[in-house]
Design a protein around this motif. Structure first.
Motif, PDB file in Angstrom:
ATOM      1  N   PRO A   1       0.848  -1.104  -0.055  1.00 55.03           N
ATOM      2  CA  PRO A   1      -0.011  -0.080  -0.006  1.00 55.03           C
ATOM      3  C   PRO A   1       1.000   1.347   0.006  1.00 55.03           C
ATOM      4  CG  PRO A   1      -0.589  -1.378   1.849  1.00 55.03           C
ATOM      5  CD  PRO A   1       0.762  -1.882   1.110  1.00 55.03           C
ATOM      6  N   ALA A   2       0.316   2.207  -0.574  1.00 52.28           N
ATOM      7  CA  ALA A   2       1.193   3.687  -0.680  1.00 52.28           C
ATOM      8  C   ALA A   2       1.395   3.915   0.735  1.00 52.28           C
ATOM      9  CB  ALA A   2       0.354   4.689  -1.525  1.00 52.28           C
ATOM     10  N   GLY A   3       2.270   4.446   1.203  1.00 52.41           N
ATOM     11  CA  GLY A   3       2.632   5.054   2.446  1.00 52.41           C
ATOM     12  C   GLY A   3       3.190   3.855   3.187  1.00 52.41           C
ATOM     13  N   PHE A   4       3.101   2.928   2.921  1.00 51.08           N
ATOM     14  CA  PHE A   4       3.668   1.620   3.475  1.00 51.08           C
ATOM     15  C   PHE A   4       4.500   0.742   2.674  1.00 51.08           C
ATOM     16  CE2 PHE A   4      -0.293   2.995   5.691  1.00 51.08           C
ATOM     17  CZ  PHE A   4       0.196   3.021   6.970  1.00 51.08           C
TER      18      PHE A   4
ATOM     19  N   ASN B 138       8.179   2.218   8.423  1.00 50.87           N
ATOM     20  CA  ASN B 138       7.208   3.185   7.997  1.00 50.87           C
ATOM     21  C   ASN B 138       6.856   4.254   8.978  1.00 50.87           C
ATOM     22  OD1 ASN B 138       6.184   1.745   5.434  1.00 50.87           O
ATOM     23  ND2 ASN B 138       5.455   0.133   6.897  1.00 50.87           N
ATOM     24  N   ALA B 139       6.316   5.248   8.436  1.00 50.57           N
ATOM     25  CA  ALA B 139       6.551   6.665   9.466  1.00 50.57           C
ATOM     26  C   ALA B 139       5.171   6.234  10.229  1.00 50.57           C
ATOM     27  CB  ALA B 139       6.181   7.678   8.674  1.00 50.57           C
ATOM     28  N   GLN B 140       4.151   5.694   9.929  1.00 48.48           N
ATOM     29  CA  GLN B 140       2.951   5.389  10.856  1.00 48.48           C
ATOM     30  C   GLN B 140       2.477   4.080  11.086  1.00 48.48           C
ATOM     31  OE1 GLN B 140       1.461   7.976  12.284  1.00 48.48           O
ATOM     32  NE2 GLN B 140       2.801   9.770  11.206  1.00 48.48           N
TER      33      GLN B 140
ATOM     34  N   ALA C  39       2.756  -4.084   8.684  1.00 44.95           N
ATOM     35  CA  ALA C  39       3.961  -4.193   9.292  1.00 44.95           C
ATOM     36  C   ALA C  39       4.988  -3.033   9.425  1.00 44.95           C
ATOM     37  CB  ALA C  39       4.642  -5.449   9.102  1.00 44.95           C
ATOM     38  N   PRO C  40       5.435  -2.653  10.534  1.00 42.23           N
ATOM     39  CA  PRO C  40       6.327  -1.499  10.544  1.00 42.23           C
ATOM     40  C   PRO C  40       7.555  -1.612   9.709  1.00 42.23           C
ATOM     41  CG  PRO C  40       6.588  -2.903  12.544  1.00 42.23           C
ATOM     42  CD  PRO C  40       5.370  -3.403  11.849  1.00 42.23           C
ATOM     43  N   THR C  41       8.058  -2.546   9.333  1.00 43.16           N
ATOM     44  CA  THR C  41       9.335  -2.861   8.595  1.00 43.16           C
ATOM     45  C   THR C  41       9.502  -4.362   8.115  1.00 43.16           C
ATOM     46  OG1 THR C  41      11.720  -2.336   8.774  1.00 43.16           O
ATOM     47  CG2 THR C  41      10.840  -3.526  10.599  1.00 43.16           C
TER      48      THR C  41
ATOM     49  N   SER D 154       3.624  -0.017  -5.605  1.00 45.70           N
ATOM     50  CA  SER D 154       2.775   0.228  -4.675  1.00 45.70           C
ATOM     51  C   SER D 154       1.507   0.949  -4.967  1.00 45.70           C
ATOM     52  CB  SER D 154       3.373   1.506  -3.567  1.00 45.70           C
ATOM     53  OG  SER D 154       3.855   2.547  -4.254  1.00 45.70           O
ATOM     54  N   VAL D 155       0.311   0.943  -4.454  1.00 46.55           N
ATOM     55  CA  VAL D 155      -1.000   1.387  -5.072  1.00 46.55           C
ATOM     56  C   VAL D 155      -1.789   2.256  -3.959  1.00 46.55           C
ATOM     57  CG1 VAL D 155      -1.162  -0.035  -6.879  1.00 46.55           C
ATOM     58  CG2 VAL D 155      -1.933  -0.993  -4.721  1.00 46.55           C
ATOM     59  N   THR D 156      -2.364   3.119  -4.277  1.00 44.31           N
ATOM     60  CA  THR D 156      -3.304   3.854  -3.114  1.00 44.31           C
ATOM     61  C   THR D 156      -4.531   2.925  -2.681  1.00 44.31           C
ATOM     62  OG1 THR D 156      -4.629   4.825  -4.678  1.00 44.31           O
ATOM     63  CG2 THR D 156      -2.504   5.984  -4.381  1.00 44.31           C
ATOM     64  N   ASP D 157      -4.846   3.292  -1.680  1.00 51.05           N
ATOM     65  CA  ASP D 157      -6.412   2.637  -1.212  1.00 51.05           C
ATOM     66  C   ASP D 157      -7.399   2.719  -2.238  1.00 51.05           C
ATOM     67  OD1 ASP D 157      -5.180   2.044   1.244  1.00 51.05           O
ATOM     68  OD2 ASP D 157      -6.341   3.310   2.397  1.00 51.05           O
ATOM     69  N   ALA D 158      -7.506   4.094  -2.868  1.00 52.86           N
ATOM     70  CA  ALA D 158      -8.465   4.008  -3.953  1.00 52.86           C
ATOM     71  C   ALA D 158      -8.430   3.252  -5.079  1.00 52.86           C
ATOM     72  CB  ALA D 158      -8.601   5.434  -4.717  1.00 52.86           C
TER      73      ALA D 158
END
Length: 333
Positions: A217-220, A235-237, A248-250, A268-272
């Motif tokens: 996922p994008a952002g992860f 990952n930042a969040q 998972a964080p890493t 990677s892909v966005t939620d949309a």
């Protein structure tokens, strides 16, 4: 023994995947490899689907959990097992524990889908909740394991877990071989990386030229960033995507040691975009896929995999989606 004397866990091999397949025989579902005329025409390649949505407990996770737990000696099983999971590994561990007659405790975030919590309990496991933003799930699990003398069953960073997940890739290459083919590309979703690491071990033995692609996922996109830097990035969040199975964080230490050498490619892909893939799977493929299980499909549909000609395999890793989320995907698309 000092920290410097602790030996790292051995990396699993393709032969370990073979051994896992023998242990899983009669317990795991050998999911079909399905040719998709619709996707093949759209992508200009021969596209096959590996629907782990049809696996026991609705995801690939049962494979690794059972392969790890069936190797626990009989005399050590009474104390049970402890695992951390947002839902799919939880159900895999709970199902394996039920088969093997072992108690199981699962540490799950409070925001895990109710469907996954309920099914984990229905399989006989005890669920302990935690706040993923303020609490350390691993510390909670370790404390429970120490108190009860239970054995930890990691979600991905374990040689036996990775080997069990690798049976997905073993079945892919075996079924393609029966058709006189080898894969040119295999794409699979990743959280900690156990699935894609195991698949790569099995696929690269038969088809060393095949591309194995991590989809996130994008952002992860911690695998993508880790491939670029050469070290495990975080990952930042801890949350922020509805692909709850992939947060998972890493990358795992063991999984990254494998994937950095024989994978090294990510999309990677966005939620949309994932929502559109969930809707496409339902409308065109007649399959119910959860968001976290549809990221590789979304990567294909959105043109992130550079597929042209050849033979491509997309792993649909899970189908445990609640009605509200599924309806939202159908409406958004």
């Amino acid at each position: 023994m000092s920290a410097s004397q602790i030996q790292p866990a051995p990396l699993p091999t393709a032969e370990d995947v073979d051994a896992a397949a023998a242990r899983l025989l009669g317990f795991a579902v050998r999911t079909p490899l399905v040719f998709s005329p619709a996707l093949s025409e759209r992508m200009g390649a021969d596209v096959f689907l590996k629907p782990e949505t049809l696996q026991r407990t609705g995801s690939f996770k049962f494979r690794g959990a059972f392969n790890r737990m069936v190797q626990i000696p009989e005399e050590a099983r009474a104390a049970g097992v402890v695992a951390c999971s947002s839902g799919n590994h939880a159900q895999g561990v709970a199902a394996a524990a039920k088969i093997l007659g072992m108690p199981a405790v699962i540490v799950m975030p409070h925001d895990a889908p109710a469907l996954k919590r309920d099914r984990t309990r229905a399989l006989g496991a005890e669920v302990v909740g935690y706040d993923r933003r303020t609490e350390d799930r691993d510390a909670i699990a370790r404390a429970i394991a120490a108190e009860r003398g239970a054995i930890m069953v990691p979600p991905y960073d374990d040689p036996h877990i990775i080997a069990g997940q690798g049976t997905v890739g073993l079945e892919i290459v075996q079924d393609l071989a029966a058709l006189g083919r080898v894969p040119d590309l295999v794409a699979a979703n990743a959280s900690g990386g156990g699935l894609v690491a195991g698949i790569a071990l099995a696929v690269k033995r038969v088809a060393p030229q095949a591309r194995v692609v991590v989809c996130e996922p994008a952002g992860f996109d911690d695998h993508a960033r880790s491939f670029r830097s050469g070290v495990r990035e975080r990952n930042a969040q801890p949350d922020g995507s509805f692909c709850d199975a992939l947060l998972a964080p890493t990358p795992g230490a063991i999984t990254f040691e494998i994937t950095r050498r024989i994978v090294g490619e990510a999309a990677s892909v966005t939620d949309a975009e994932v929502a559109r893939a969930v809707e496409y799977a339902f409308r065109e493929l007649k399959l119910v896929v959860e968001p976290g299980g549809a990221v590789a499909l979304a990567s294909l549909l959105e043109g992130r995999l550079n597929v042209s000609g050849g033979t491509a395999v997309i792993v649909l890793s899970g189908g445990n989606v609640d009605a509200e989320t599924f309806t939202r995907c159908l409406a958004a698309a």
